[in-house]
Design a protein around this motif. Structure first.
Motif, short mmCIF file in Angstrom:
data_model
loop_
_atom_site.label_atom_id
_atom_site.label_comp_id
_atom_site.label_asym_id
_atom_site.label_seq_id
_atom_site.Cartn_x
_atom_site.Cartn_y
_atom_site.Cartn_z
N TYR A 417 0.86 -1.19 0.00
CA TYR A 417 0.00 0.00 0.00
C TYR A 417 0.89 1.23 0.00
O TYR A 417 1.71 1.41 0.91
CB TYR A 417 -0.90 0.01 1.25
CG TYR A 417 -1.71 -1.26 1.38
CD1 TYR A 417 -3.01 -1.34 0.85
CD2 TYR A 417 -1.17 -2.40 1.97
CE1 TYR A 417 -3.73 -2.51 0.94
CE2 TYR A 417 -1.89 -3.57 2.05
CZ TYR A 417 -3.16 -3.64 1.54
OH TYR A 417 -3.87 -4.80 1.61
N ASP A 418 0.76 2.09 -1.02
CA ASP A 418 1.63 3.27 -1.10
C ASP A 418 1.23 4.30 -0.05
O ASP A 418 0.09 4.79 -0.05
CB ASP A 418 1.55 3.89 -2.50
CG ASP A 418 2.69 4.87 -2.71
OD1 ASP A 418 2.82 5.80 -1.89
OD2 ASP A 418 3.44 4.69 -3.69
N GLY A 424 -2.81 7.35 6.33
CA GLY A 424 -3.04 6.74 7.64
C GLY A 424 -2.31 5.40 7.72
O GLY A 424 -1.72 5.06 8.76
N THR A 425 -2.35 4.65 6.63
CA THR A 425 -1.59 3.39 6.58
C THR A 425 -0.10 3.70 6.68
O THR A 425 0.67 2.96 7.31
CB THR A 425 -1.93 2.62 5.29
OG1 THR A 425 -3.32 2.24 5.36
CG2 THR A 425 -1.09 1.38 5.12
N GLY A 426 0.32 4.81 6.06
CA GLY A 426 1.73 5.23 6.18
C GLY A 426 2.12 5.49 7.62
O GLY A 426 3.22 5.13 8.05
N GLY A 441 -2.49 -2.60 11.07
CA GLY A 441 -3.51 -1.56 11.18
C GLY A 441 -3.59 -0.74 9.91
O GLY A 441 -3.22 0.42 9.89
N LEU A 442 -4.12 -1.37 8.86
CA LEU A 442 -4.32 -0.64 7.59
C LEU A 442 -5.43 0.37 7.78
O LEU A 442 -6.49 0.05 8.30
CB LEU A 442 -4.71 -1.61 6.47
CG LEU A 442 -3.70 -2.69 6.09
CD1 LEU A 442 -4.30 -3.62 5.03
CD2 LEU A 442 -2.40 -2.07 5.59
N VAL A 443 -5.18 1.61 7.35
CA VAL A 443 -6.22 2.63 7.41
C VAL A 443 -6.70 2.83 5.96
O VAL A 443 -5.95 3.35 5.13
CB VAL A 443 -5.68 3.95 7.97
CG1 VAL A 443 -6.82 4.96 8.11
CG2 VAL A 443 -5.01 3.72 9.32
N LEU A 444 -7.90 2.39 5.68
CA LEU A 444 -8.40 2.40 4.30
C LEU A 444 -9.70 3.19 4.23
O LEU A 444 -10.49 3.18 5.18
CB LEU A 444 -8.64 0.97 3.83
CG LEU A 444 -7.42 0.03 3.92
CD1 LEU A 444 -7.83 -1.41 3.64
CD2 LEU A 444 -6.33 0.47 2.95
N PRO A 445 -9.93 3.87 3.11
CA PRO A 445 -11.22 4.53 2.96
C PRO A 445 -12.31 3.49 2.77
O PRO A 445 -12.04 2.39 2.30
CB PRO A 445 -11.04 5.38 1.69
CG PRO A 445 -9.92 4.75 0.95
CD PRO A 445 -9.06 4.03 1.94
N GLY A 446 -13.54 3.82 3.15
CA GLY A 446 -14.62 2.84 2.98
C GLY A 446 -15.93 3.42 3.45
O GLY A 446 -15.97 4.51 4.04
N SER A 464 -4.80 5.89 12.59
CA SER A 464 -3.80 4.82 12.71
C SER A 464 -3.79 4.24 14.12
O SER A 464 -3.73 3.02 14.31
CB SER A 464 -2.42 5.37 12.35
OG SER A 464 -1.43 4.44 12.70
N GLN A 465 -3.86 5.13 15.10
CA GLN A 465 -3.84 4.69 16.50
C GLN A 465 -5.00 3.72 16.78
O GLN A 465 -4.81 2.65 17.37
CB GLN A 465 -3.94 5.92 17.41
CG GLN A 465 -3.72 5.63 18.86
CD GLN A 465 -3.85 6.92 19.66
OE1 GLN A 465 -4.86 7.62 19.56
NE2 GLN A 465 -2.85 7.24 20.45
N PHE A 466 -6.19 4.10 16.33
CA PHE A 466 -7.35 3.23 16.55
C PHE A 466 -7.16 1.87 15.86
O PHE A 466 -7.39 0.82 16.45
CB PHE A 466 -8.64 3.90 16.03
CG PHE A 466 -9.81 2.97 16.02
CD1 PHE A 466 -10.45 2.61 17.19
CD2 PHE A 466 -10.25 2.40 14.82
CE1 PHE A 466 -11.51 1.71 17.19
CE2 PHE A 466 -11.30 1.50 14.80
CZ PHE A 466 -11.94 1.16 15.99
#
Ligand code: SF4
Length: 571
Positions: A417-418, A424-426, A441-446, A464-466
């Motif tokens: 994931y770039d 957030g994933t970064g 903890g991938l942070v992805l839109p959805g 990211s923390q969550f």
């Protein structure tokens, strides 16, 4: 009664211990990390005798909770030099839970390569000389023929024997495919103990005791129904994780040409949709497959050739992204063969895929040259200089070849994931105690949060923390992240059902904050270990090129402020 099984390889002895209070309420990742904290010196040599290797099923292992049979493999990592949990499917998590084993702690070092068998009658040691020189597929076949089809196994391949830092631990599924505890080089920790294979047979074992079976049944029914209603679970049940290829491609976040681009012109040819087209015409191919009993999502696959011969099971998104797009290799058969050889020699496809891309950037082989990439992977087993370099992962390869752009955090390659597009994933990649990891903890839109902007430079830290807390709890329970993510998205309703399952299992009255508290506690343990191992804020940073280079003029760079990155570790 649950127990800790402590196996000393120096003395070839095994003892069952009552579970101490400090371990009692943990399982999976939380337990492997706690054992690391209390029993392993943080500054030890990861391949020395002071390091320990721990296998732990999750808190919910062996129960009817869907997708709850994951296994955590923990040790101090020779790749990151920090605490590590590598998470895998396969049959072992549930079998250990049914044998009442809360964790196996492997200590010491055997004098010669050793195999272990565990069943209800105890632990037996034998020489592993018969497995010498074999790849993991041949080891699986041999162990199955010797121990029958009720067993499951874990093993290392030649990469683990050689102590290479991309070495993985391989596990068998109930139908005898291979699954991989891939990340962090933990196969080399197993190799450093001269532990070649472990066979577990739970025949005659008891079921896991559930204190309130009715409550468990009710919560499992609601949980399963809720998960199957999730928008993305439908995609996973048809295309598996390869469904993610066209999602990251559309978002411009598919690692391409060593992260110099976010879209791959050959993306369709490595997509889940194309895989489905191929496999429907191939004998024995399966677009859906489950890596363990009790899975209701079946996100894996069985990839065969035109004659119906198995190439590999399964090809996952991360492999397609890092061996495929990131190396400009757009042919599924080639990626499948590289994946098979990675499994056979026993290495992480993410670490090796990323290392191959770095080697391409250095000019060691041409971009998109799948055949030469395959031959380099085959060199790992031969122990050639180039093979050892690739088998030692992205950072080693990049440094040896003088490459400036080395996509790693804490020594571990980024997953697929770039971080300039998914910031957030970064932040998770930068700050996770595990290094850049797809399960941290991938942070992805959805759909649950339509207002979330993954490219915004502010507001990524709390997300990211969550997610990091959430995944730490999911891994501690032994749930697969593929069910953990839809449960997370569903919100408090299904969260309470998960808590209800744990309450039904243990008989405890757990409050609504249980999962958040559990995730926080696990992350705190891991950060304490890393801090004592010498990690500081400077280690929580992405490589500079992500901050300086964009995919195109005007496209985003990773610009989350350092203060926001550092705030992830607060509270
Ligand atoms: S969802 Fe996929 S990874 Fe998870 S348990 Fe099922 S098959 Fe395995």
């Amino acid at each position: 009664m649950a127990r800790i099984l402590r196996i000393n390889l120096s003395s070839l002895t095994a003892i069952n211990e009552e579970v101490p209070d400090s371990y009692r309420k943990l399982g999976g990742r939380g337990l492997t990390s706690r054992i690391m904290e209390l029993e392993v010196p943080p500054d030890c040599d990861p391949l020395g005798v002071e390091n320990k290797l721990v296998f732990a099923p999750g808190i919910l292992g062996g129960t009817p909770v869907p997708c709850s049979g994951r296994l955590s493999v923990g040790a101090k990592s020779p790749l990151t030099k920090g605490i590590k949990e590598s998470n895998t499917g396969g049959a072992m998590g549930q079998k250990l839970a049914r044998l009442g084993i809360k964790a196996i702690v492997f200590e010491g070092k055997a004098e010669e390569p050793t195999s272990i068998k565990i069943d209800k009658d105890g632990v037996r040691f034998s020489s592993a000389s018969g497995l010498a020189g074999l790849g993991c597929y041949a080891i699986l076949d041999k162990l199955k023929s010797e121990h029958g089809n009720k067993m499951c196994m874990a093993c290392i391949g030649p990469a683990g024997d050689m102590g290479l830092t991309a070495a993985a631990v391989l596990f068998s599924t109930p139908d005898f495919h291979l699954r991989v505890a891939a990340r962090g080089g933990l196969g080399s920790v197993m190799g450093s103990k001269n532990l070649k294979s472990l066979v577990v047979d739970d025949t005659g074992s008891n079921q896991v005791e559930i204190k309130d079976p009715k409550k468990m049944k009710e919560n499992v029914a609601i949980l399963s129904k809720g998960v199957l209603q999730n928008h993305f679970v439908g995609e996973l049940r048809r295309f598996g994780t390869p469904a993610i290829v066209m999602i990251t491609q559309t978002a411009g976040a598919l690692p391409t040409k060593n992260y110099s681009m976010g879209q791959f012109e050959g993306a369709k040819s490595i997509s889940g949709e194309h895989m489905e087209e191929i496999l429907k015409n191939r004998p024995n191919g399966q677009m859906v497959h489950r890596c363990m009993d009790g899975c209701i999502i079946h996100c894996s696959n069985v990839y065969t050739d035109e004659n119906g011969e198995l190439i590999v099971s399964g090809i996952e998104y991360e492999t397609l992204a890092l061996v495929g797009a990131n190396c400009l290799i757009g042919d599924l058969d080639t990626i499948a063969r590289i994946n098979r050889h990675c499994n056979d020699v026993g290495v992480d496809t993410m670490e090796v895929g990323s290392a191959l891309a770095v080697a391409m950037e250095a000019g060691l082989l041409p971009w998109g040259d799948g055949e030469t990439a395959l031959s380099l992977v085959q060199e790992i087993a031969k122990g050639t200089e180039k093979g050892r370099m690739i088998g030692s992962g992205t950072k080693t390869t990049g440094e040896k070849l003088g490459v400036r752009r080395i996509p790693n955090v804490k020594g571990q390659a980024l997953s697929g994931y770039d971080p300039r597009i998914l910031k957030g994933t970064g932040v998770t990649f930068a700050t996770s105690p595990m290094g850049a990891d797809h399960t941290a903890g991938l942070v992805l839109p959805g759909p649950p949060d339509p207002s979330y902007n993954p490219v915004a430079s502010k507001g990524q830290g709390p997300k990211s923390q969550f997610l990091q807390r959430w995944m730490a709890a999911v891994d501690t329970l032994g749930l697969c992240m593929m069910i953990g993510m839809p449960i997370m998205e569903a919100g408090p309703g299904l969260h309470l059902n998960v808590i209800g399952c744990v309450s039904a299992l243990t008989g405890e009255n757990l409050d609504d904050e249980y999962l958040d508290r559990l995730g926080r506690e696990v992350l705190k343990i891991e950060r304490r270990f890393n801090k004592a191992a010498g990690f500081g804020p400077a280690d929580d940073r992405l490589p500079k090129f992500f901050l300086e280079e964009s995919h195109a003029p005007g496209a985003p760079v990773f610009d989350v402020p350092e203060s926001e990155i550092d705030s992830v570790h607060e509270a």
